[in-house]
Design an enzyme around this catalytic site. Structure first.
Site, PDB file in Angstrom:
ATOM      1  NE  ARG A 126     -15.843  -7.810  39.177  1.00  0.00           N
ATOM      2  CZ  ARG A 126     -16.148  -8.199  40.567  1.00  0.00           C
ATOM      3  NH1 ARG A 126     -17.501  -8.612  40.882  1.00  0.00           N
ATOM      4  NH2 ARG A 126     -15.294  -7.972  41.349  1.00  0.00           N
ATOM      5  CE  LYS A 148     -18.142   2.489  18.163  1.00  0.00           C
ATOM      6  NZ  LYS A 148     -17.640   3.478  17.175  1.00  0.00           N
ATOM      7  CD  GLU A 190     -23.255  10.847  12.854  1.00  0.00           C
ATOM      8  OE1 GLU A 190     -22.862   9.811  12.235  1.00  0.00           O
ATOM      9  OE2 GLU A 190     -22.147  11.025  13.643  1.00  0.00           O
ATOM     10  CE  LYS A 231     -24.468   3.203  15.851  1.00  0.00           C
ATOM     11  NZ  LYS A 231     -24.228   3.982  16.648  1.00  0.00           N
ATOM     12  CD  GLU A 241     -15.399   1.446  15.381  1.00  0.00           C
ATOM     13  OE1 GLU A 241     -16.245   1.821  16.264  1.00  0.00           O
ATOM     14  OE2 GLU A 241     -14.406   2.212  14.881  1.00  0.00           O
ATOM     15  NE  ARG A 245     -20.507   0.324  16.175  1.00  0.00           N
ATOM     16  CZ  ARG A 245     -20.998   0.113  17.152  1.00  0.00           C
ATOM     17  NH1 ARG A 245     -21.046  -0.957  18.109  1.00  0.00           N
ATOM     18  NH2 ARG A 245     -21.521   1.221  17.934  1.00  0.00           N
ATOM     19  CG  ASN A 249     -15.493   5.211  12.385  1.00  0.00           C
ATOM     20  OD1 ASN A 249     -16.230   5.620  13.107  1.00  0.00           O
ATOM     21  ND2 ASN A 249     -14.738   4.376  12.712  1.00  0.00           N
ATOM     22  CG  HIS A 252     -17.387  10.102  12.103  1.00  0.00           C
ATOM     23  ND1 HIS A 252     -18.302   9.763  11.159  1.00  0.00           N
ATOM     24  CD2 HIS A 252     -18.107  10.311  13.277  1.00  0.00           C
ATOM     25  CE1 HIS A 252     -19.549  10.003  11.872  1.00  0.00           C
ATOM     26  NE2 HIS A 252     -19.318   9.987  13.133  1.00  0.00           N
ATOM     27  CG  HIS A 256     -13.596  12.277  15.108  1.00  0.00           C
ATOM     28  ND1 HIS A 256     -13.338  10.950  15.232  1.00  0.00           N
ATOM     29  CD2 HIS A 256     -14.961  12.654  15.736  1.00  0.00           C
ATOM     30  CE1 HIS A 256     -14.484  10.172  15.666  1.00  0.00           C
ATOM     31  NE2 HIS A 256     -15.523  11.276  15.800  1.00  0.00           N
ATOM     32  CG  HIS A 268     -20.278  14.250  16.303  1.00  0.00           C
ATOM     33  ND1 HIS A 268     -18.940  13.897  16.229  1.00  0.00           N
ATOM     34  CD2 HIS A 268     -20.981  13.355  15.824  1.00  0.00           C
ATOM     35  CE1 HIS A 268     -19.091  12.673  15.694  1.00  0.00           C
ATOM     36  NE2 HIS A 268     -20.266  12.310  15.431  1.00  0.00           N
TER      37      HIS A 268
END
Ligand code: GLY
Length: 366
Positions: A126, A148, A190, A231, A241, A245, A249, A252, A256, A268
């Protein structure tokens, strides 16, 4: 031998505070740095078959010297292995190594390793701690920071995961020398994004002096640390997010779509750079951005050796963008630059997004 460079960026989030250490010759200090910051019985290193032959032995030795019991697992490199099978194998290896709640996972590699090792740490018993040791530019400036973690399902990227802030991040810029030129440039996507998002000075510096893989390591460390700080400020304000946050993106939504429509053949960061240019052209046309913004972004992106557009049929891009997992209701929250160094978020319907994608495809810089 060049001077030792060290930058420390403290990160504060609701769930955990930690340091991101960026510099040269750090791999041999991983054990001591972990020992100084964290109490633990054992360290379990997750790496991949590209990175492990280069750096695993040094990191293991450093951990042993610092008094940790050490075990490791090596996964196949690449996004296509960021799946349930590999994830299950990592967890089985963790259990076989006898890890306890007091053990720490060490993610040694790029974004794929960081994502998988982080999610394994978030799931095992956990949740145990993870230390990120990013070895690619993309993972140093982005994915190793902010918590993330995820793996892919056959229906899409990063569909299952968890937020688990690392307990420490150690980014040794010397590792960048062994990246392929494509992978190095990929990470710059980025970096440009962060400049457009929040730092005109960083943006102008990049535009005038594109990042070079064989550049001064101290300079690289300073720029990476600046990216981490940008960041950090966003993630510190909104770890999960729910709000600000989402501005990370930037580039993106369309990026994406390029990535998916290319069958993930394009990197990416290349897709983020092209997506950034695309949204900037459309945004300026709609009067949402200061005049000249998209031209500056395109020039900067091109100077890094990154693409300003993507040669993929627009219908495919629109179809992919409409299925973005970050949809909100019947539309998406699209991040657009208002000028260099500032962004805003606009909720657009899928029809508006399609129009915008068509507009952004007009007259890209060659
Ligand atoms: N890469 C965007 C984020 O971490 O939120």
């Amino acid at each position: 031998m060049s001077e030792i460079a060290r930058e420390v960026v403290p990160v504060h989030t609701a769930s955990r505070d930690y340091d991101v250490i960026v510099g040269t010759r750090l791999l041999d200090e991983v054990g001591d740095r972990m020992r100084a910051a964290l109490a633990a019985d054992a360290a379990f290193v997750v790496s991949d078959n590209n990175v492990a032959p280069l750096y695993l032995e040094r990191v293991e030795a450093s951990l042993r010297m610092a008094g940790f019991a050490v075990a490791s697992t090596i996964v196949e490199a690449g996004e296509s292995h960021k799946n349930l099978t590999t994830f299950g194998a990592i967890l089985e290896d963790m259990a076989s190594a006898g890890l306890t709640r007091d053990s720490i996972v060490v993610a040694l590699g790029g974004g794929v390793v960081g994502d998988m090792a982080g999610f394994a740490a978030a799931s095992y018993m956990r949740g145990i701690r993870v230390v990120q040791v990013p070895t690619s530019l993309l993972s140093m400036v982005d994915s190793s920071v902010g918590g993330k973690t995820a793996i892919d399902l056959s229906r899409g990227k990063n569909l299952i995961g968890a937020f688990l802030q690392p307990s420490l991040v150690i980014a040794d810029v010397d590792c960048l020398s062994t990246l392929s030129p494509y992978a190095f440039v990929d990470g710059i996507g980025e970096v440009v994004k962060h400049g457009v998002l929040a730092d005109e000075q960083l943006f102008d510096e990049l535009a005038a002096h594109p990042l070079a893989q064989d550049g001064d390591p101290a300079q690289l460390a300073r720029i990476i640390a600046r990216n981490v700080a940008i960041k950090r400020d966003v993630v510190g304000a909104d770890e999960k997010e729910r709000g600000v946050r989402q501005t990370l993106n930037l580039g993106h939504t369309i990026g994406h779509a390029f990535e998916a429509a290319s069958g993930y053949a394009l990197g990416h960061g290349h897709c983020v750079a092209a997506g950034l240019c695309h949204v900037a052209r459309a945004s300026e046309h709609l009067g949402w951005s200061e005049p000249g913004t998209s031209d500056r972004i395109e020039r900067c992106v091109a100077a890094q050796g990154l693409p300003t557009s993507c040669d993929i049929p627009l219908d495919d891009v629109i179809a992919q963008a409409s299925h973005d997992k970050k949809r909100h209701g019947a539309g998406v929250n699209l991040v657009v630059p208002t000028r260099i160094g500032a962004v805003t978020m606009r909720h657009v319907s899928l029809d508006e997004l399609a129009t915008l994608i068509r507009e952004g495809a007009r007259s890209p810089r060659p």
